[in-house]
Scaffold this motif. Structure first.
Motif, PDB file in Angstrom:
ATOM      1  N   LEU A  20       0.833  -1.191   0.000  1.00  0.00           N
ATOM      2  CA  LEU A  20       0.000   0.000   0.000  1.00  0.00           C
ATOM      3  C   LEU A  20       0.872   1.248   0.000  1.00  0.00           C
ATOM      4  CD1 LEU A  20      -2.571  -1.098   2.712  1.00  0.00           C
ATOM      5  CD2 LEU A  20      -3.085  -0.784   0.292  1.00  0.00           C
ATOM      6  N   ASP A  21       0.438   2.257  -0.750  1.00  0.00           N
ATOM      7  CA  ASP A  21       1.168   3.518  -0.713  1.00  0.00           C
ATOM      8  C   ASP A  21       0.569   4.416   0.367  1.00  0.00           C
ATOM      9  OD1 ASP A  21      -1.182   4.602  -1.729  1.00  0.00           O
ATOM     10  OD2 ASP A  21      -0.437   4.742  -3.785  1.00  0.00           O
ATOM     11  N   ASP A  22       1.045   5.648   0.475  1.00  0.00           N
ATOM     12  CA  ASP A  22       0.590   6.536   1.544  1.00  0.00           C
ATOM     13  C   ASP A  22      -0.879   6.897   1.418  1.00  0.00           C
ATOM     14  OD1 ASP A  22       3.050   6.552   2.783  1.00  0.00           O
ATOM     15  OD2 ASP A  22       3.770   8.321   1.676  1.00  0.00           O
ATOM     16  N   ALA A  23      -1.440   6.779   0.223  1.00  0.00           N
ATOM     17  CA  ALA A  23      -2.866   7.051   0.025  1.00  0.00           C
ATOM     18  C   ALA A  23      -3.698   5.778   0.109  1.00  0.00           C
ATOM     19  CB  ALA A  23      -3.090   7.733  -1.325  1.00  0.00           C
ATOM     20  N   SER A  24      -3.082   4.662   0.536  1.00  0.00           N
ATOM     21  CA  SER A  24      -3.755   3.367   0.720  1.00  0.00           C
ATOM     22  C   SER A  24      -4.218   2.745  -0.594  1.00  0.00           C
ATOM     23  CB  SER A  24      -4.954   3.504   1.669  1.00  0.00           C
ATOM     24  OG  SER A  24      -4.519   3.924   2.953  1.00  0.00           O
ATOM     25  N   TRP A  25      -3.539   3.063  -1.684  1.00  0.00           N
ATOM     26  CA  TRP A  25      -3.784   2.408  -2.969  1.00  0.00           C
ATOM     27  C   TRP A  25      -2.667   1.413  -3.236  1.00  0.00           C
ATOM     28  CZ3 TRP A  25      -7.855   3.135  -6.500  1.00  0.00           C
ATOM     29  CH2 TRP A  25      -8.761   4.137  -6.159  1.00  0.00           C
ATOM     30  N   ARG A  26      -2.943   0.443  -4.090  1.00  0.00           N
ATOM     31  CA  ARG A  26      -1.948  -0.548  -4.466  1.00  0.00           C
ATOM     32  C   ARG A  26      -2.238  -1.041  -5.882  1.00  0.00           C
ATOM     33  NH1 ARG A  26      -3.951  -5.635  -0.654  1.00  0.00           N
ATOM     34  NH2 ARG A  26      -5.820  -6.178  -1.873  1.00  0.00           N
ATOM     35  N   TYR A  27      -1.242  -1.680  -6.473  1.00  0.00           N
ATOM     36  CA  TYR A  27      -1.390  -2.316  -7.782  1.00  0.00           C
ATOM     37  C   TYR A  27      -1.644  -3.803  -7.584  1.00  0.00           C
ATOM     38  CZ  TYR A  27       0.452   1.962  -9.863  1.00  0.00           C
ATOM     39  OH  TYR A  27       0.631   3.260 -10.254  1.00  0.00           O
ATOM     40  N   ARG A  28      -2.390  -4.381  -8.519  1.00  0.00           N
ATOM     41  CA  ARG A  28      -2.660  -5.815  -8.483  1.00  0.00           C
ATOM     42  C   ARG A  28      -2.565  -6.365  -9.906  1.00  0.00           C
ATOM     43  NH1 ARG A  28      -5.571  -9.619  -5.396  1.00  0.00           N
ATOM     44  NH2 ARG A  28      -6.166  -8.011  -3.903  1.00  0.00           N
ATOM     45  N   ALA A  29      -1.916  -7.523 -10.015  1.00  0.00           N
ATOM     46  CA  ALA A  29      -1.817  -8.214 -11.297  1.00  0.00           C
ATOM     47  C   ALA A  29      -2.226  -9.666 -11.076  1.00  0.00           C
ATOM     48  CB  ALA A  29      -0.395  -8.148 -11.852  1.00  0.00           C
ATOM     49  N   GLY A  30      -3.181 -10.145 -11.857  1.00  0.00           N
ATOM     50  CA  GLY A  30      -3.674 -11.511 -11.678  1.00  0.00           C
ATOM     51  C   GLY A  30      -3.741 -12.249 -13.008  1.00  0.00           C
ATOM     52  N   LEU A  31      -3.379 -13.526 -12.978  1.00  0.00           N
ATOM     53  CA  LEU A  31      -3.449 -14.387 -14.153  1.00  0.00           C
ATOM     54  C   LEU A  31      -4.179 -15.665 -13.757  1.00  0.00           C
ATOM     55  CD1 LEU A  31      -2.648 -15.080 -17.090  1.00  0.00           C
ATOM     56  CD2 LEU A  31      -0.494 -15.991 -16.180  1.00  0.00           C
ATOM     57  N   GLN A  32      -5.252 -16.009 -14.494  1.00  0.00           N
ATOM     58  CA  GLN A  32      -6.050 -17.194 -14.197  1.00  0.00           C
ATOM     59  C   GLN A  32      -6.157 -18.064 -15.437  1.00  0.00           C
ATOM     60  OE1 GLN A  32      -7.055 -17.433 -10.997  1.00  0.00           O
ATOM     61  NE2 GLN A  32      -6.259 -15.366 -10.580  1.00  0.00           N
ATOM     62  N   TRP A  33      -6.013 -19.380 -15.202  1.00  0.00           N
ATOM     63  CA  TRP A  33      -6.199 -20.370 -16.277  1.00  0.00           C
ATOM     64  C   TRP A  33      -7.111 -21.462 -15.749  1.00  0.00           C
ATOM     65  CZ3 TRP A  33      -5.139 -25.594 -16.195  1.00  0.00           C
ATOM     66  CH2 TRP A  33      -5.208 -26.262 -17.419  1.00  0.00           C
ATOM     67  N   GLU A  34      -8.149 -21.808 -16.530  1.00  0.00           N
ATOM     68  CA  GLU A  34      -9.113 -22.799 -16.076  1.00  0.00           C
ATOM     69  C   GLU A  34      -9.557 -23.672 -17.239  1.00  0.00           C
ATOM     70  OE1 GLU A  34     -12.924 -22.757 -12.992  1.00  0.00           O
ATOM     71  OE2 GLU A  34     -12.539 -21.025 -14.278  1.00  0.00           O
ATOM     72  N   GLN A  35      -9.646 -24.977 -16.989  1.00  0.00           N
ATOM     73  CA  GLN A  35     -10.094 -25.940 -17.977  1.00  0.00           C
ATOM     74  C   GLN A  35     -11.262 -26.720 -17.379  1.00  0.00           C
ATOM     75  OE1 GLN A  35      -8.285 -25.507 -20.615  1.00  0.00           O
ATOM     76  NE2 GLN A  35      -8.519 -27.214 -22.034  1.00  0.00           N
TER      77      GLN A  35
END
Length: 606
Positions: free
Chosen positions: A340-355
């Motif tokens: 989290l940064d000082d303004a309480s924001w953050r980056y998120r990266a997600g990868l999903q694979w489903e069969q």
């Protein structure tokens, strides 16, 4: 007897002399040298109203000496002579101050003691004088009087008097005035008029505002991280003290995964205008691996592997990866989040694979999502860009149809529940809106929206603890994708329903657009609704952690509004209110599927 006064703690009895005479090792224990199987020195019969007889039979001092082997007739006579006063003390704790008590000794072997009690009229509360000292607390007095539990006309008992005082004190301490205390309390009892006049003075102490948090126990992760997590839960310098905020910050620290344990409290001393707050944490290991195995009727055997790295070298992001293998589903995903940064924001990266495998097709879903988000206990916000790819391969034909798309959007969730883990009242609202463009097999625009809401309302119950209040939980969840009829939107952007949290009584992901081979595919429209009635179970007159529930779910998935034909699931279940949230077991009947299903889940999520 008029004007007799009764003060806090007046119900305590002084049995020290009798205990020394009998040589008791502990209050309520048998005399030394005796056993439970020792012959009784006498028997005791209690003739009293059913509501009072167990109290007298269990707590009379006379009972303590029933198995004393060398109890002499003279000692027994003395104990019998003291029994009426002892009984009157016990009856006074229940509001009976003018009882008629007689004791008779019947010459038998062993002697039989008969205690006869006519409790007389019960004392009721005639007046309540509640005052509050403290220049900053005057506006809280009306709230305390409104919430007072031992009201005029109610039967007076010592336990109810003690509970009312503590409830008022806790209400004051929970917000603004954690140093509040009871300055004076008096229950003035008039036995002749059977009236109790109650006097309680509370001293609020200074109003407390939160100061800068101080972190201890931090080793692997910087202290600023814990402060930012707590800030998201509302723990900000300058805000008025609120016990719920401190509890929320403590829960947020543990839920973050960075800490195995956390304690949030005020420092022992500090300036009331900026009182220091202590964050004591025990950090979780840098890495954690969890393995799970199980089985269910819907999925067959199940294997899960979860790995968490709280601080990836060189990046300092947290990475959470999960592998899930069942009979019909193979899924792999990884989710990376920045601090989290000082303004309480953050980056998120997600990868999903489903069969996903069924009798006719093999469906593949891949998704990549990059987001900038601000999580919180009461409010979540995020903006994102997302890539989706889906494929459908016919088992018999071997042909594959794919679709890809790119979208941008924003999501917003607001929660106003009284408890984030197991709410008894409140509501939540969540919305998501995205605009996308299909890339293959053609390039077409589309819009996707989803709106969900849940509300919890307590229903008025009887004042009798055996009839506790119940609750009604209502929920609505809807989603839509707008695009040209021949546009193939990726399956990950469309909707399926069924299972726990959706329509109980149906298998997960079994509600969709029906195909000619009997299977279903994800649809562009979804509408779900749920109604549930919950009631705590009272055991022995007290409400325990168990609850009963009756529910009805309805839902439909389609590609056109005219094709939305809802199916119904009804059933009953039990809840166990555990420290980690409710443990639910629901037996649901799918009306359209004509079969029963058991749904088991843990926790409350919105």
């Amino acid at each position: 007897m008029s004007g007799q006064t009764l003060r806090s703690g007046w119900a305590a009895t002084a049995c020290g002399a009798l205990l020394m005479l009998a040589g008791c090792a502990a209050q309520g224990g048998p005399a030394p040298g005796t056993t439970e199987s020792a012959p009784a020195a006498f028997t005791l019969e209690v003739e009293a109203p059913a509501a009072l007889a167990p109290l007298l039979a269990q707590h009379l001092e006379l009972q303590r000496f029933r198995t004393l082997p060398d109890l002499t007739p003279a000692e027994l006579d003395r104990l019998i002579a003291e029994t009426p006063a002892d009984a009157r003390q016990l009856l006074a704790t229940q509001g009976f101050f003018s009882p008629t008590v007689t004791v008779a000794r019947l010459d038998e072997a062993p002697p039989r003691i008969r205690l006869t009690v006519d409790p007389g009229p019960r004392t009721t509360v005639a007046s309540v004088a509640l005052t509050l000292a403290g220049t900053d607390a005057a506006d809280r007095l009306d709230d305390l009087r409104t919430g007072w539990t031992l009201t005029v006309g109610a039967p007076f008992t010592q336990s109810a008097w003690d509970a009312a005082k503590q409830q008022a004190l806790r209400a004051l301490q929970a917000r603004d005035f954690p140093r509040a205390r009871i300055a004076r309390s008096l229950a003035d009892i008039d036995p002749e008029t059977r009236a109790a006049h109650l006097h309680l003075q509370l001293d609020a102490g200074p109003a407390i505002r939160l100061g800068e948090p101080q972190v201890s126990g931090d080793e692997r992760y910087e202290a600023q991280q814990a402060i930012r997590i707590a800030r998201l839960a509302g723990l900000r310098p300058g805000t008025p003290y609120d016990e719920a905020v401190l509890q929320g910050a403590q829960r947020a620290l543990v839920d973050s995964g960075f800490y195995d344990a956390a304690f949030v409290r005020l420092a022992d001393d500090g300036d009331p205008a900026a009182h220091p707050v202590l964050l004591q944490v025990r950090e979780a290991p840098r890495q954690r691996l969890a393995v799970g195995v199980g089985a269910s009727a819907d999925e067959g055997g199940r294997l899960t592997l979860e790995h968490t790295h709280h601080r990836v070298p060189g990046l300092d992001w947290r990475a959470q990866s999960r592998l899930r293998l069942t009979r019909d589903t193979h899924a792999l995903g990884t989710d990376w989040t920045s601090p989290l940064d000082d303004a309480s924001w953050r980056y998120r990266a997600g990868l999903q694979w489903e069969q996903l495998y069924d009798q006719a097709t093999v469906n593949g879903i891949q998704q990549l999502r990059l987001a900038r988000e601000q999580p919180g206990a009461a409010l979540d916000r995020a903006v994102f860009v997302q890539f989706d790819r889906s494929s459908e391969t016919g088992v018999s034909s071997g042909s594959t149809v794919t679709a890809t798309g790119l979208s941008v959007g924003a999501s917003w969730t607001r929660r106003a529940f009284d408890d984030a883990d197991d709410p008894t009242q409140g509501h939540g609202l969540g919305a998501e809106l995205g605009v996308g463009w299909t890339l293959t097999p053609e390039q077409r625009p589309y819009v996707r929206a989803r709106l969900r809401w849940r509300g919890v309302w307590p229903l008025a119950g009887s004042p009798d603890a055996k009839q506790p209040s119940s609750r009604v939980v209502l929920g609505v969840d809807g989603g839509a994708v707008w695009a040209a009829p021949d546009t193939r939107v990726p399956a990950g952007q469309r909707f399926l329903a069924g299972g726990d949290g959706s329509v109980r009584g149906y298998a997960p992901r079994s509600l969709g657009v029906p195909l000619v081979d009997g299977s279903v595919e994800a649809g562009r429209l979804m509408l779900l609704a749920s109604a549930e009635w919950q009631r705590p179970i009272a055991l022995g007159g007290a409400t325990g952690p168990w609850e009963l529930a009756l529910f009805a779910d309805a839902g439909a998935v389609a590609d056109r509004w005219q094709a939305l034909n809802p199916v119904l699931g009804i059933g009953a279940g039990v809840r166990y209110r555990s420290p980690v949230g409710p443990l639910r077991a629901d037996l649901a009947y799918g009306v359209d599927a004509r079969r029963w299903r058991l749904h088991v889940s843990v926790g409350f999520v919105f």
